[in-house]
Design a protein around this motif. Structure first.
Motif, mmCIF file in Angstrom:
data_model
loop_
_atom_site.group_PDB
_atom_site.id
_atom_site.type_symbol
_atom_site.label_atom_id
_atom_site.label_comp_id
_atom_site.label_asym_id
_atom_site.label_seq_id
_atom_site.Cartn_x
_atom_site.Cartn_y
_atom_site.Cartn_z
ATOM 1 N N HIS A 63 0.836 -1.198 0.000
ATOM 2 C CA HIS A 63 0.000 0.000 0.000
ATOM 3 C C HIS A 63 0.873 1.251 0.000
ATOM 4 N N ASP A 64 0.617 2.141 -0.927
ATOM 5 C CA ASP A 64 1.218 3.482 -0.942
ATOM 6 C C ASP A 64 2.744 3.453 -0.857
ATOM 7 N N GLY A 65 3.339 2.454 -1.507
ATOM 8 C CA GLY A 65 4.792 2.390 -1.547
ATOM 9 C C GLY A 65 5.442 1.977 -0.248
ATOM 10 N N ASP A 66 4.655 1.480 0.719
ATOM 11 C CA ASP A 66 5.208 1.049 2.009
ATOM 12 C C ASP A 66 5.734 -0.374 1.883
ATOM 13 N N ALA A 67 6.885 -0.505 1.241
ATOM 14 C CA ALA A 67 7.460 -1.828 0.985
ATOM 15 C C ALA A 67 7.871 -2.525 2.277
ATOM 16 N N ALA A 68 8.341 -1.776 3.269
ATOM 17 C CA ALA A 68 8.801 -2.391 4.517
ATOM 18 C C ALA A 68 7.668 -3.127 5.216
ATOM 19 N N SER A 69 6.489 -2.511 5.301
ATOM 20 C CA SER A 69 5.337 -3.175 5.929
ATOM 21 C C SER A 69 4.881 -4.357 5.100
ATOM 22 N N PHE A 70 4.892 -4.196 3.793
ATOM 23 C CA PHE A 70 4.477 -5.284 2.910
ATOM 24 C C PHE A 70 5.374 -6.502 3.089
ATOM 25 N N LEU A 71 6.677 -6.271 3.166
ATOM 26 C CA LEU A 71 7.618 -7.379 3.315
ATOM 27 C C LEU A 71 7.481 -8.080 4.669
ATOM 28 N N ALA A 72 6.804 -7.442 5.614
ATOM 29 C CA ALA A 72 6.622 -8.027 6.943
ATOM 30 C C ALA A 72 5.240 -8.642 7.138
ATOM 31 N N GLU A 73 4.467 -8.830 6.074
ATOM 32 C CA GLU A 73 3.093 -9.309 6.233
ATOM 33 C C GLU A 73 2.998 -10.722 6.814
ATOM 34 N N ALA A 74 4.084 -11.496 6.778
ATOM 35 C CA ALA A 74 4.047 -12.804 7.435
ATOM 36 C C ALA A 74 3.803 -12.657 8.934
ATOM 37 N N VAL A 75 4.123 -11.497 9.504
ATOM 38 C CA VAL A 75 3.799 -11.225 10.909
ATOM 39 C C VAL A 75 2.286 -11.271 11.101
ATOM 40 N N THR A 91 9.909 -8.118 -5.210
ATOM 41 C CA THR A 91 9.359 -7.846 -3.884
ATOM 42 C C THR A 91 8.239 -8.818 -3.554
ATOM 43 N N ASP A 92 7.331 -9.023 -4.495
ATOM 44 C CA ASP A 92 6.213 -9.950 -4.272
ATOM 45 C C ASP A 92 6.707 -11.367 -4.009
ATOM 46 N N ALA A 93 7.735 -11.784 -4.735
ATOM 47 C CA ALA A 93 8.261 -13.144 -4.569
ATOM 48 C C ALA A 93 8.847 -13.347 -3.181
ATOM 49 N N VAL A 94 9.552 -12.343 -2.664
ATOM 50 C CA VAL A 94 10.100 -12.451 -1.316
ATOM 51 C C VAL A 94 8.973 -12.556 -0.299
ATOM 52 N N VAL A 95 7.907 -11.784 -0.482
ATOM 53 C CA VAL A 95 6.753 -11.873 0.420
ATOM 54 C C VAL A 95 6.126 -13.261 0.351
ATOM 55 N N GLN A 104 6.083 -16.977 -13.160
ATOM 56 C CA GLN A 104 6.215 -15.692 -12.496
ATOM 57 C C GLN A 104 7.298 -15.802 -11.421
ATOM 58 N N THR A 105 7.694 -14.651 -10.875
ATOM 59 C CA THR A 105 8.717 -14.658 -9.823
ATOM 60 C C THR A 105 8.272 -15.490 -8.630
ATOM 61 N N SER A 106 6.969 -15.469 -8.309
ATOM 62 C CA SER A 106 6.440 -16.166 -7.133
ATOM 63 C C SER A 106 6.450 -17.679 -7.299
ATOM 64 N N ILE A 149 14.979 -19.036 3.707
ATOM 65 C CA ILE A 149 15.363 -17.834 4.439
ATOM 66 C C ILE A 149 15.199 -16.594 3.569
ATOM 67 N N ALA A 150 14.741 -15.508 4.202
ATOM 68 C CA ALA A 150 14.555 -14.258 3.472
ATOM 69 C C ALA A 150 15.228 -13.120 4.219
ATOM 70 N N ASN A 151 15.786 -12.189 3.464
ATOM 71 C CA ASN A 151 16.229 -10.910 4.006
ATOM 72 C C ASN A 151 15.233 -9.879 3.512
ATOM 73 N N ARG A 152 14.351 -9.441 4.423
ATOM 74 C CA ARG A 152 13.324 -8.494 3.991
ATOM 75 C C ARG A 152 13.742 -7.040 4.208
ATOM 76 N N GLY A 153 15.004 -6.836 4.571
ATOM 77 C CA GLY A 153 15.530 -5.479 4.599
ATOM 78 C C GLY A 153 15.744 -4.961 3.188
ATOM 79 N N LEU A 154 15.538 -3.688 2.996
ATOM 80 C CA LEU A 154 15.627 -3.086 1.664
ATOM 81 C C LEU A 154 16.985 -2.458 1.374
ATOM 82 N N GLU A 155 17.854 -2.370 2.392
ATOM 83 C CA GLU A 155 19.106 -1.642 2.192
ATOM 84 C C GLU A 155 20.350 -2.478 2.425
#
Length: 511
Positions: free
Chosen positions: A248-260, A328-332, A373-375, A428-434
């Motif tokens: 949502h609205d470019g909030d990639a950090a929250s999106f990558l944490a949706e497994a929470v 990004t979607d594939a990592v999620v 697809q990537t997923s 294993i995933a690294n959901r950090g963007l930097e």
């Protein structure tokens, strides 16, 4: 460089990998069936109209069970329309997706396709516009050997042997006002209970899934499950869960944490199931069928002629919600699979929605090619390698700040170990963007002897986090070797770049 540690102890595990959690979903929606798995006249189609290019990718991806025929579609579906001579089958309006259903593909065709794909059938019944009689008739048609009206009709329609379908969904999302035949929890609970009783009188060996909440945000979430299970606990084996996630609205950090969110959703449903069990003094255990989950950018039907809204014209198999998935979607997707695996003691079935074209890991053009697809990749590798015990991990990780969940672990992981082969599979995933992260495995009671496989999915050279596999660039994103895995004196280390998902399979021995 930030560092993380993952502790894996041979003697601490959650339970055996439930192979049915690697399920998928085929609904009569958009182009999932027609021009997806089934396209007579396609250069790759066999004599039954099954696309062999798609079938090959399905086998590579490795789903174990496929839910059919819906989804919202099933709540207005007459299963009898999809059996018998094709030329005699009626064309119907499908109110769920505002399309015309030709019924040229039905139960017999799907059972034949499932055999070709080597997947188990998970059949859904209509408890929206129909009920007990239609449900028990369908079980008799599918599973009774012979000598009755419905079983002999199946035989007359070309299937001498029973289909022997064991998994059945008692409707779909009946808590949702959008659903044809929407019901209150009490209305649905009583109908599901009586339908379940009638179905099991025909075939006591079947397993049944009661409808849970359509998503965690429903106003009736929790109370719906409690009421439905208070009616059905003794008759059913599972309660369903559905969840879709998007950025949502470019909030990639929250999106990558949706497994929470998925973790918390599952824990909440488990608590409700167990509360009903205790209150009712039940001895059997009801578990979870997470039979719809995926990344889905929900913009209405997103049809080919009316983007982001419902098409006004009635069409046959138009393009609907054909999302293109990025790195990004594939990592999620990978982290959502981790969540399901971590809860494998209670989540016994899961179905990624859907299999082809409709928010799918496989895309197929009418008359043209099919591609991944990537997923596709996280699903394929976890389905292939997750065997034996689900390990109980301790993860010490640097944190990522998110607007939705606060600080979360940058490193998200799940692991399995097969005692028979000694193979340890780490996902294993690294959901950090930097930042890249250095990861050390603290293995206890087991020793890593060699690396059997190490693969990485991340942003390709020259791409960015939005890079996707398209008709023009079908292999832009895939798995590449992960060269950073090292074993030194029994200590395993690896390095994951920012925004990445990886699989590491190790040969191990007991210590």
């Amino acid at each position: 460089m930030p560092s993380a540690r993952i502790v894996i102890d041979r003697d601490f595990h959650i339970g055996q990998v439930p192979r049915r959690i690697f399920g998928s979903f085929v609904e009569h929606m958009g182009r999932c069936v027609y021009t997806g798995i089934y396209e007579p006249g396609h250069p790759e189609a066999d004599s039954r109209g099954f696309r062999q290019d798609v079938l090959s990718l399905v086998k590579e991806m490795g789903p174990t069970v496929v839910r059919y025929p819906g989804g919202n579609f099933v709540s207005g579906y007459r299963w009898e329309d999809g059996v018998g001579p094709t030329q005699d089958r009626p064309r119907r309006l499908d109110g769920a997706w505002h399309t015309i259903e030709t019924n040229t593909f039905g139960l017999h065709e799907f059972v034949d396709w499932a055999k070709a794909a080597d997947v188990e059938v998970m059949e859904a019944i209509n408890l929206g516009t129909r009920g007990v009689e239609a449900a028990r008739a369908l079980v008799e048609y599918a599973n009774h050997p012979s000598g009755t009206y419905w079983s002999d009709l199946r035989r007359a329609n070309g299937a001498e042997a029973p289909f022997d379908i064991k998994l059945w969904c008692l409707g779909n999302e009946l808590d949702g006002p959008w659903q044809i035949g929407h019901k209150t929890a009490d209305e649905y609970g009583r109908l599901a209970q009586e339908s379940a009783k009638a179905m099991k009188l025909v075939d006591p060996s079947i397993e049944l899934v009661a409808v849970g909440s359509s998503n965690r945000g429903m106003p009736t979430f929790g109370t719906w499950e409690h009421t439905v299970l208070s009616h059905t606990y003794e008759e059913v084996d599972y309660v369903s869960m559905h969840a879709y996630y998007q950025e949502h609205d470019g909030d990639a950090a929250s999106f990558l944490a949706e497994a929470v969110d998925m973790d918390a959703f599952i824990d909440g449903v488990v608590a409700t199931i167990d509360a009903v069990k205790a209150a009712g003094k039940h001895t059997k255990q009801v578990n979870i069928s997470f039979d719809e989950w995926n990344v889905w950018y929900q913009r209405g039907l997103d049809s080919e002629d009316q983007p982001h809204q419902v098409a006004k014209e009635w069409k046959t198999h138009p393009r609907l919600i054909e999302d293109s998935y990025s790195v990004t979607d594939a990592v999620v997707v990978g982290t959502l699979l981790h969540s399901l695996l971590r809860h494998g003691d209670r989540v016994k079935i899961a179905n990624q929605a859907q299999l082809v074209n409709v928010i799918a890991p496989i895309l197929a053009e009418e008359g043209g090619p099919a591609w991944r697809q990537t997923s596709f990749w996280p699903f394929a590798r976890i389905s292939e390698l997750a065997r034996g015990n689900i390990m109980q991990l301790v993860v010490e990780s640097p944190k990522v700040s998110t607007a939705k969940f606060g600080d979360v672990d940058a490193v998200d992981a799940a692991a399995t170990r097969d005692e028979d082969t000694g193979k340890l599979a780490l996902f294993i995933a690294n959901r950090g963007l930097e930042d890249a992260t250095e990861i050390a495995l603290d293995l206890r009671g087991i020793a890593a002897t060699s690396v059997a496989r190490a693969e990485l999915l991340t942003v390709p050279e020259g791409g960015d986090r939005h890079t996707a596999n398209t008709l023009q660039a079908q292999q832009a994103v895939g798995l590449v070797p992960l060269d950073s895995v090292q074993i030194d004196d029994g200590v395993v280390t690896l390095r994951l770049p920012a925004l990445s998902w990886a699989v590491v399979e190790l040969e191990t021995s007991r210590t």
